[in-house]
Design an enzyme around this catalytic site. Sequence first.
Site, short mmCIF file in Angstrom:
data_model
loop_
_atom_site.label_atom_id
_atom_site.label_comp_id
_atom_site.label_asym_id
_atom_site.label_seq_id
_atom_site.Cartn_x
_atom_site.Cartn_y
_atom_site.Cartn_z
N LYS A 20 -1.05 -7.17 -9.18
CA LYS A 20 -2.03 -7.25 -8.07
C LYS A 20 -1.61 -6.18 -7.07
CE LYS A 20 -2.87 -8.39 -4.35
NZ LYS A 20 -3.22 -7.37 -3.33
N GLU B 256 -4.90 -3.74 -1.95
CA GLU B 256 -6.35 -3.49 -1.93
C GLU B 256 -6.70 -2.26 -1.11
OE1 GLU B 256 -4.56 -5.76 -0.52
OE2 GLU B 256 -5.57 -6.85 1.10
N PHE C 222 0.81 -1.23 0.00
CA PHE C 222 0.00 0.00 0.00
C PHE C 222 0.84 1.27 0.00
CE2 PHE C 222 0.90 0.00 4.57
CZ PHE C 222 1.01 1.35 4.82
N CYS D 39 9.47 1.91 3.43
CA CYS D 39 10.40 0.82 3.78
C CYS D 39 11.80 1.37 3.98
CB CYS D 39 10.40 -0.24 2.69
SG CYS D 39 11.06 0.39 1.16
N SER E 115 5.41 -6.88 3.43
CA SER E 115 5.99 -7.17 4.74
C SER E 115 6.79 -8.47 4.68
CB SER E 115 4.87 -7.27 5.77
OG SER E 115 3.96 -8.27 5.38
N GLU F 127 9.05 -3.93 13.19
CA GLU F 127 8.78 -2.89 12.19
C GLU F 127 7.42 -2.29 12.51
OE1 GLU F 127 7.75 -3.88 8.08
OE2 GLU F 127 8.93 -2.18 7.40
#
Length: 495
Positions: free
Chosen positions: A171, A174, A147, A279, A224, A380
């Site tokens: 993909k 969402e 995301f 990240c 992740s 994290e």
Amino acid sequence: MISHFVDGKPWTGGSVRQGEVYDPATGRLTGHVPLASAADVAVAVDAASRAARAWRDASLAKRGAVMFAFREIVNARRDRLAAAITAEHGKVLADAAGEVQRGLEVIEYACGIPSLQRGAFSENVSTEVDSYSLRQPLGVVAVISPFNFPVMVPLWFVPIAIACGNAVVLKPSEKDPSAPTLLAEWFAEAGLPDGVFNIVHGDKEAVDALLESPAVRAVSFVGSTPVARYVYQRGTMAGKRVQALGGAKNHMVVLPDADLDLAADAAVSAGFGSAGERCMAISVVVAVEPVADDLVSRIATRVAEVRTGDGRRAGCDMGPLVTGAHRDRVTSYVEAGIAAGATAVVDGRGVEPAGERDGFWLGPTLFDHVTPDMSIYTDEIFGPVLSVVRVASYDEALALVNSSEYGNGTAIFTNDGGAARRFQHEVEVGMVGVNVPIPVPMAYFSFGGWKASLFGDTHAHGRDGVHFFTRGKVVTSRWLDPRHGGVNLGFPTQS
Ligand code: NAD
């Protein structure tokens, strides 16, 4: 309702499952996204398989021309793309514009495909025998993205995969699916043949279907660490080429001789930009004594000036978190840090945002006296929480960085060139900054971490990207050789 994009057009798919999409700055539901079934994914993969057969034969000139046209469209509409990112992710508009710019740079890199995909030729490897190498596309490849960079991360892979002659099924996350869907529409407008770039929205069911599909030859994943590990293991078990980029816990080491104002600016920018949902965000400052008191005070002064609010409003530096659930999870880490005995120098829970009350807000939080056993250090968090760990020496700082499970990015702040050189040599991290807090490589280098931050051996974009999306072939050829040597069962040698 947001649509999939398959075979050159929007498509609703057959699944009845849906996800909810929010505007994080207002907390309001703004749309629904279809969550593809395995059957929906199969339709997209079939379209991609048909398209890949013709696209692999398109000339380099044609592929380059489509990429140039796409570049012009994205460049002309960069503000629209940035607005679409902010509406569902929440990051401030200037930050979204930066994301678009970094994505554009990969498109520009892919425009150079005629030279990037060039092979090598050796004449007379044996008498009147020549050898040459080719790099050919794989066929259908899948890209699965997170995301936090809904445009840049897909663009790390998609332009290079397509320029190399593959067809792609993307993909996206969402949570913020609209901006990447614009990319598919614009690729079609740029002249990309139907089916070469497809988008299926969805969750684990769609990911699993891509991992199991025999027609999908390679998977580029970013997300992740637990999911990256899963995608890598399951994808490679199914015989696919996989690169899976995972999570991070990036340390910034500040040596006593550093410019502390520069270091404090960098820590705040890299810790709280995009609300820490990067990240490459700095989440740990490692202060080498005796500078910690001074450094923490300079960071705290700057944190107090960070304005949290709706990313569309002028003057806001930091937006909301992506969902209410994620905000609550990050808040629970703030509570855990206090309970564990860290000093909350700035506590973001009481923030008064410039925006609607129901947005997913959490202000910047600064912890001092953090120790490596605390969950705010080990995990994290992926939010606006910056921890300061105090150490006595360079060696202790290096040992701390190298003991992390992750190895995505790191930085050292110093005026000592020798110390910086030693650090870049000794640190076990894939991307290193020297007085640069977020050392994201340019498109023509490759992006990737070490250890639990990347599964696979190939980094994203740059030469690694071209390598990942092609496979090598070497041809050995002889023409017009009148000397038939007769049958010879020996291993071929040069003559
Ligand atoms: P995520 O792992 O939750 O999701 C990533 C993708 O995997 C999404 O498309 C999602 O739909 C899918 N997914 C989620 N759960 C799944 C499951 N159980 N099985 C199969 N697929 C699943 O990550 P996120 O929250 O969207 O993104 C944030 C994470 O991504 C952070 O950990 C961040 O560090 C990481 N990230 C890493 C890089 C990098 O370059 N290393 C870059 C950006 C983000």
